[in-house]
Write a protein that holds these residues in place. Structure first.
Motif, PDB file in Angstrom:
ATOM      1  N   ALA A   1       0.832  -1.214   0.000  1.00  0.00           N
ATOM      2  CA  ALA A   1       0.000   0.000   0.000  1.00  0.00           C
ATOM      3  C   ALA A   1       0.860   1.255   0.000  1.00  0.00           C
ATOM      4  O   ALA A   1       0.581   2.223  -0.738  1.00  0.00           O
ATOM      5  N   THR A   2       1.916   1.257   0.816  1.00  0.00           N
ATOM      6  CA  THR A   2       2.750   2.456   0.912  1.00  0.00           C
ATOM      7  C   THR A   2       3.584   2.641  -0.343  1.00  0.00           C
ATOM      8  O   THR A   2       3.751   3.775  -0.833  1.00  0.00           O
ATOM      9  N   ALA A   3       4.114   1.546  -0.884  1.00  0.00           N
ATOM     10  CA  ALA A   3       4.882   1.650  -2.124  1.00  0.00           C
ATOM     11  C   ALA A   3       3.991   2.123  -3.274  1.00  0.00           C
ATOM     12  O   ALA A   3       4.413   2.938  -4.107  1.00  0.00           O
ATOM     13  N   TRP A   4       2.744   1.621  -3.312  1.00  0.00           N
ATOM     14  CA  TRP A   4       1.805   2.070  -4.358  1.00  0.00           C
ATOM     15  C   TRP A   4       1.531   3.572  -4.223  1.00  0.00           C
ATOM     16  O   TRP A   4       1.527   4.313  -5.216  1.00  0.00           O
ATOM     17  N   HIS A   5       1.306   4.019  -3.004  1.00  0.00           N
ATOM     18  CA  HIS A   5       1.076   5.449  -2.761  1.00  0.00           C
ATOM     19  C   HIS A   5       2.272   6.282  -3.226  1.00  0.00           C
ATOM     20  O   HIS A   5       2.103   7.320  -3.897  1.00  0.00           O
ATOM     21  N   LEU A   6       3.451   5.838  -2.883  1.00  0.00           N
ATOM     22  CA  LEU A   6       4.645   6.589  -3.289  1.00  0.00           C
ATOM     23  C   LEU A   6       4.773   6.635  -4.802  1.00  0.00           C
ATOM     24  O   LEU A   6       5.081   7.690  -5.378  1.00  0.00           O
ATOM     25  N   ARG A   7       4.529   5.508  -5.451  1.00  0.00           N
ATOM     26  CA  ARG A   7       4.704   5.432  -6.898  1.00  0.00           C
ATOM     27  C   ARG A   7       3.626   6.219  -7.650  1.00  0.00           C
ATOM     28  O   ARG A   7       3.930   6.961  -8.590  1.00  0.00           O
ATOM     29  N   HIS A   8       2.368   6.101  -7.205  1.00  0.00           N
ATOM     30  CA  HIS A   8       1.269   6.639  -8.004  1.00  0.00           C
ATOM     31  C   HIS A   8       0.748   7.987  -7.524  1.00  0.00           C
ATOM     32  O   HIS A   8       0.246   8.777  -8.334  1.00  0.00           O
ATOM     33  N   ASN A   9       0.835   8.263  -6.234  1.00  0.00           N
ATOM     34  CA  ASN A   9       0.377   9.553  -5.726  1.00  0.00           C
ATOM     35  C   ASN A   9       1.520  10.554  -5.568  1.00  0.00           C
ATOM     36  O   ASN A   9       1.385  11.723  -5.941  1.00  0.00           O
ATOM     37  N   GLU A  10       2.627  10.082  -5.014  1.00  0.00           N
ATOM     38  CA  GLU A  10       3.772  10.973  -4.819  1.00  0.00           C
ATOM     39  C   GLU A  10       4.677  11.026  -6.042  1.00  0.00           C
ATOM     40  O   GLU A  10       5.585  11.852  -6.112  1.00  0.00           O
ATOM     41  N   ARG A  11       4.449  10.130  -6.992  1.00  0.00           N
ATOM     42  CA  ARG A  11       5.183  10.099  -8.259  1.00  0.00           C
ATOM     43  C   ARG A  11       6.685   9.910  -8.076  1.00  0.00           C
ATOM     44  O   ARG A  11       7.499  10.551  -8.736  1.00  0.00           O
ATOM     45  N   VAL A  12       7.071   9.025  -7.156  1.00  0.00           N
ATOM     46  CA  VAL A  12       8.493   8.754  -7.007  1.00  0.00           C
ATOM     47  C   VAL A  12       8.972   7.887  -8.163  1.00  0.00           C
ATOM     48  O   VAL A  12       8.193   7.175  -8.805  1.00  0.00           O
ATOM     49  N   ASP A  13      10.270   7.935  -8.409  1.00  0.00           N
ATOM     50  CA  ASP A  13      10.862   7.176  -9.504  1.00  0.00           C
ATOM     51  C   ASP A  13      11.409   5.824  -9.055  1.00  0.00           C
ATOM     52  O   ASP A  13      11.570   4.913  -9.872  1.00  0.00           O
ATOM     53  N   LEU A  14      11.677   5.703  -7.757  1.00  0.00           N
ATOM     54  CA  LEU A  14      12.270   4.476  -7.236  1.00  0.00           C
ATOM     55  C   LEU A  14      11.807   4.294  -5.803  1.00  0.00           C
ATOM     56  O   LEU A  14      11.745   5.259  -5.044  1.00  0.00           O
ATOM     57  N   VAL A  15      11.485   3.044  -5.426  1.00  0.00           N
ATOM     58  CA  VAL A  15      11.059   2.757  -4.055  1.00  0.00           C
ATOM     59  C   VAL A  15      12.056   1.796  -3.414  1.00  0.00           C
ATOM     60  O   VAL A  15      12.334   0.718  -3.963  1.00  0.00           O
ATOM     61  N   VAL A  16      12.580   2.197  -2.266  1.00  0.00           N
ATOM     62  CA  VAL A  16      13.528   1.396  -1.504  1.00  0.00           C
ATOM     63  C   VAL A  16      12.877   1.003  -0.179  1.00  0.00           C
ATOM     64  O   VAL A  16      12.402   1.872   0.562  1.00  0.00           O
ATOM     65  N   ALA A  17      12.831  -0.293   0.110  1.00  0.00           N
ATOM     66  CA  ALA A  17      12.286  -0.781   1.380  1.00  0.00           C
ATOM     67  C   ALA A  17      13.441  -1.176   2.295  1.00  0.00           C
ATOM     68  O   ALA A  17      14.236  -2.059   1.960  1.00  0.00           O
ATOM     69  N   LEU A  18      13.530  -0.506   3.432  1.00  0.00           N
ATOM     70  CA  LEU A  18      14.426  -0.954   4.495  1.00  0.00           C
ATOM     71  C   LEU A  18      13.631  -1.908   5.375  1.00  0.00           C
ATOM     72  O   LEU A  18      12.532  -1.560   5.814  1.00  0.00           O
ATOM     73  N   THR A  19      14.157  -3.090   5.623  1.00  0.00           N
ATOM     74  CA  THR A  19      13.382  -4.090   6.353  1.00  0.00           C
ATOM     75  C   THR A  19      14.204  -4.694   7.487  1.00  0.00           C
ATOM     76  O   THR A  19      15.432  -4.776   7.414  1.00  0.00           O
ATOM     77  N   HIS A  20      13.485  -5.143   8.513  1.00  0.00           N
ATOM     78  CA  HIS A  20      14.114  -5.947   9.567  1.00  0.00           C
ATOM     79  C   HIS A  20      13.207  -7.139   9.835  1.00  0.00           C
ATOM     80  O   HIS A  20      12.557  -7.242  10.874  1.00  0.00           O
ATOM     81  N   ILE A  21      13.163  -8.038   8.842  1.00  0.00           N
ATOM     82  CA  ILE A  21      12.304  -9.219   8.917  1.00  0.00           C
ATOM     83  C   ILE A  21      13.056 -10.499   8.564  1.00  0.00           C
ATOM     84  O   ILE A  21      12.558 -11.599   8.796  1.00  0.00           O
ATOM     85  N   GLY A  22      14.237 -10.381   7.983  1.00  0.00           N
ATOM     86  CA  GLY A  22      15.015 -11.560   7.623  1.00  0.00           C
ATOM     87  C   GLY A  22      14.960 -11.862   6.142  1.00  0.00           C
ATOM     88  O   GLY A  22      13.967 -11.590   5.462  1.00  0.00           O
ATOM     89  N   TYR A  23      16.041 -12.463   5.645  1.00  0.00           N
ATOM     90  CA  TYR A  23      16.125 -12.768   4.215  1.00  0.00           C
ATOM     91  C   TYR A  23      15.223 -13.933   3.828  1.00  0.00           C
ATOM     92  O   TYR A  23      14.449 -13.853   2.887  1.00  0.00           O
ATOM     93  N   SER A  24      15.305 -15.023   4.550  1.00  0.00           N
ATOM     94  CA  SER A  24      14.498 -16.209   4.236  1.00  0.00           C
ATOM     95  C   SER A  24      14.147 -16.910   5.529  1.00  0.00           C
ATOM     96  O   SER A  24      14.958 -17.631   6.099  1.00  0.00           O
ATOM     97  N   GLU A  25      12.952 -16.666   6.027  1.00  0.00           N
ATOM     98  CA  GLU A  25      12.519 -17.173   7.322  1.00  0.00           C
ATOM     99  C   GLU A  25      11.312 -18.084   7.130  1.00  0.00           C
ATOM    100  O   GLU A  25      10.211 -17.617   6.814  1.00  0.00           O
ATOM    101  N   ASP A  26      11.491 -19.382   7.295  1.00  0.00           N
ATOM    102  CA  ASP A  26      10.402 -20.336   7.088  1.00  0.00           C
ATOM    103  C   ASP A  26       9.228 -20.035   8.011  1.00  0.00           C
ATOM    104  O   ASP A  26       9.388 -19.887   9.223  1.00  0.00           O
ATOM    105  N   GLY A  27       8.039 -19.941   7.421  1.00  0.00           N
ATOM    106  CA  GLY A  27       6.822 -19.733   8.203  1.00  0.00           C
ATOM    107  C   GLY A  27       6.563 -18.288   8.574  1.00  0.00           C
ATOM    108  O   GLY A  27       5.531 -17.983   9.169  1.00  0.00           O
ATOM    109  N   LEU A  28       7.478 -17.379   8.243  1.00  0.00           N
ATOM    110  CA  LEU A  28       7.330 -15.969   8.571  1.00  0.00           C
ATOM    111  C   LEU A  28       7.482 -15.134   7.308  1.00  0.00           C
ATOM    112  O   LEU A  28       8.111 -15.547   6.331  1.00  0.00           O
ATOM    113  N   VAL A  29       6.924 -13.937   7.341  1.00  0.00           N
ATOM    114  CA  VAL A  29       7.119 -13.018   6.222  1.00  0.00           C
ATOM    115  C   VAL A  29       8.584 -12.629   6.172  1.00  0.00           C
ATOM    116  O   VAL A  29       9.193 -12.312   7.192  1.00  0.00           O
TER     117      VAL A  29
END
Length: 502
Positions: free
Chosen positions: A189-217
């Motif tokens: 939802a936030t990336a869509w808002h940035l791309r289509h409403n704020e008209r950004v050219d590139l979206v970067v997600a900083l995450t703290h969820i892990g690269y590959s975690e079985d059973g988790l996002v």
């Protein structure tokens, strides 16, 4: 951790893209990134990392490139005496010294609770982002923004921050008031808002969820579900993603509409800085790791020394206070985890006033190896830095089996002497459990010594919450250990038996 593999059909185009970047001097954005630096202020035991070296590296890039951002993907704290003694105060000063532009939360930022976290993060100069935590009912309200937009070289770059679900990972008392929002929905939802409403050219997600975690996002799922995210800079799983290594984890993943998403992560403890170069003409990008080593040593930086000096002397006093000797215990051969489990078993019996049946501990609670030779207060505090306390739980055999299944699902964990657990790695379930020579009885009640974090469901040990807490120490575990070692009431000895095994 089981790595999810994807075919590497992007690699040839990536190599061609790199050649184009080096041959044509286009306007570029260089994003330098770190994650899980874990209070590693000085170089580690293998002489890698260190904040002073990181500063030299970062400044060298800033001196060459016009557009440079420095960002961190969480867990800047916890893991050395600097955090144990000063609660993140020094780390905040050093992040400002390094000149970070954006900072996000990791799970260990919550280790001392939200009020203490606010005290640290309110002092950070970096812009603070959190997209999928509602913090309005916490002292952190107003400190974090859901996204950021930077205009660089005629392009608009949007940044979002995605965090893990606190349940099962962060102690409830430490994240009181934090409301978790679905990571994939919030990211999309936030990336869509940035791309289509704020008209950004590139979206970067900083995450703290892990690269590959079985059973988790995880980062791979975020990438695959996205339509508008271009780059993911991750943390939490301590994954080293080095595109130049022949054995690298996949770093390019197709999104929901078939476009590649670049995923980056640097490992842990500040031993690497990640570098992502974005061509601002065509928005192509590539990434690499920059090792932080002795090549960046130089005459001590006066500003760094001025910041560090008030903290170093107290740290050194704990490092030099000898309390005993060690034969040398390690995590990877189970000797240190076994010693911890046996110590918890012994102390659990003292707390309960009678023998307990077994002890359960987690490898994640052990943060360093124990060298051979002198053991100091600092040694114990560095290895067991968390404010965990020993607790005793009365629990039914069936719930205990489920708890051991959780431990089996992550490849086995720490159990005390007299316990022999066999598990099937393909299912992550136990197949045989022997406690003091007898098969586990699902209808019997057992006294289990553990740490309060696990007893309250931490590290996804929810089955333990079905039990009844019957005793709890009033000391954190490293205080108890120091007291017992110093007064010769416990021995440090090596047992390398794999007590949970396939």
């Amino acid at each position: 951790m089981n790595i999810k593999r994807h075919s590497r059909f992007f690699l040839p185009s990536l190599v061609l893209g790199c050649s184009a970047v080096f041959s044509v001097q286009a306007d570029e954005l260089v994003i330098l990134h770190t994650n899980d630096t874990h209070s590693q202020v000085e170089p580690d035991s293998k002489n890698f990392g260190g904040v002073a070296r990181r500063k030299v590296l970062v400044d060298s890039v800033r001196n060459v490139h016009k557009n440079v951002m420095l960002v961190d993907a969480g867990d800047m704290v916890q893991g050395t005496l600097y955090f144990t003694l000063f609660g993140g105060e020094l780390e905040a000063k050093l992040m400002n010294y390094l000149g970070y532009d954006i900072q996000i939360l990791g799970n260990h930022e919550f280790d001392n609770g939200v009020e203490a976290l606010e005290g640290v993060f309110s002092k950070l100069n970096a812009e603070k982002l959190s997209t999928n935590y509602d913090l309005s009912a916490t002292p952190l309200s107003g400190i974090f923004r859901p996204y950021s937009i930077r205009e660089i070289g005629g392009k608009k770059i949007g940044f979002i921050a995605i965090n893990l679900d606190p349940k099962g990972m962060i102690a409830e008392k430490n994240s009181d008031g934090v409301v978790y929002l679905d990571a994939i929905k919030a990211a999309n939802a936030t990336a869509w808002h940035l791309r289509h409403n704020e008209r950004v050219d590139l979206v970067v997600a900083l995450t703290h969820i892990g690269y590959s975690e079985d059973g988790l996002v995880d980062d791979i799922e975020i990438a695959e579900a996205s339509e508008d995210i271009d780059i993911i800079i991750g943390g939490h799983s301590h994954t080293v993603i080095d595109p130049q290594s022949p054995d690298h984890p996949d770093f390019l993943v197709r999104n929901a509409v078939g476009r590649p998403v670049l995923i980056a992560q640097t490992g842990k403890s500040g031993v690497n800085v990640g570098e992502i170069v974005v061509d601002l003409d065509d928005l192509t990008s590539y990434s690499r790791l920059l090792p932080v080593d002795s090549r960046y040593d130089r005459v001590a930086d006066a500003e760094f020394e001025k910041i560090l000096e008030p903290y170093r002397s107290e740290v050194e006093s704990f490092r030099n206070y000898r309390i005993g000797t060690s034969p040398g215990l390690r995590t990877d051969d189970w000797s240190l985890v076994n010693w911890m489990a046996d110590f918890v078993l012994e102390e659990g019996g003292r707390l309960a006033g009678k023998s307990v049946d077994l002890a359960i501990v987690n490898k994640g609670g052990v943060r360093a190896d124990m060298p051979k030779g002198d053991v100091t207060k600092g040694t114990i505090m560095q290895i067991f830095p968390f404010d965990n306390k020993i607790a005793v739980v009365r629990i039914e055999g069936e719930d205990l089996r489920e708890a051991l299944d959780v431990m089996a699902g992550r490849g086995g964990d720490g159990v005390s002497k007299g316990v022999d657990v066999t598990f099937d790695p393909s299912t992550g379930k136990t197949t045989r459990i022997l406690i003091n020579g007898k098969e586990i009885d699902p209808e019997r009640e057992y006294l289990v010594a553990t740490i309060d974090y696990l007893a309250r469901g931490g590290d996804y040990m929810e089955p333990l919450t079905e039990g009844e807490m019957v005793a709890e120490s009033d000391q954190v575990i490293y205080e108890t250990m120091i007291d017992r070692i110093q007064n010769k009431k416990t021995k440090i000895k090596a047992d390398r038996t794999r007590r949970m095994h396939q």
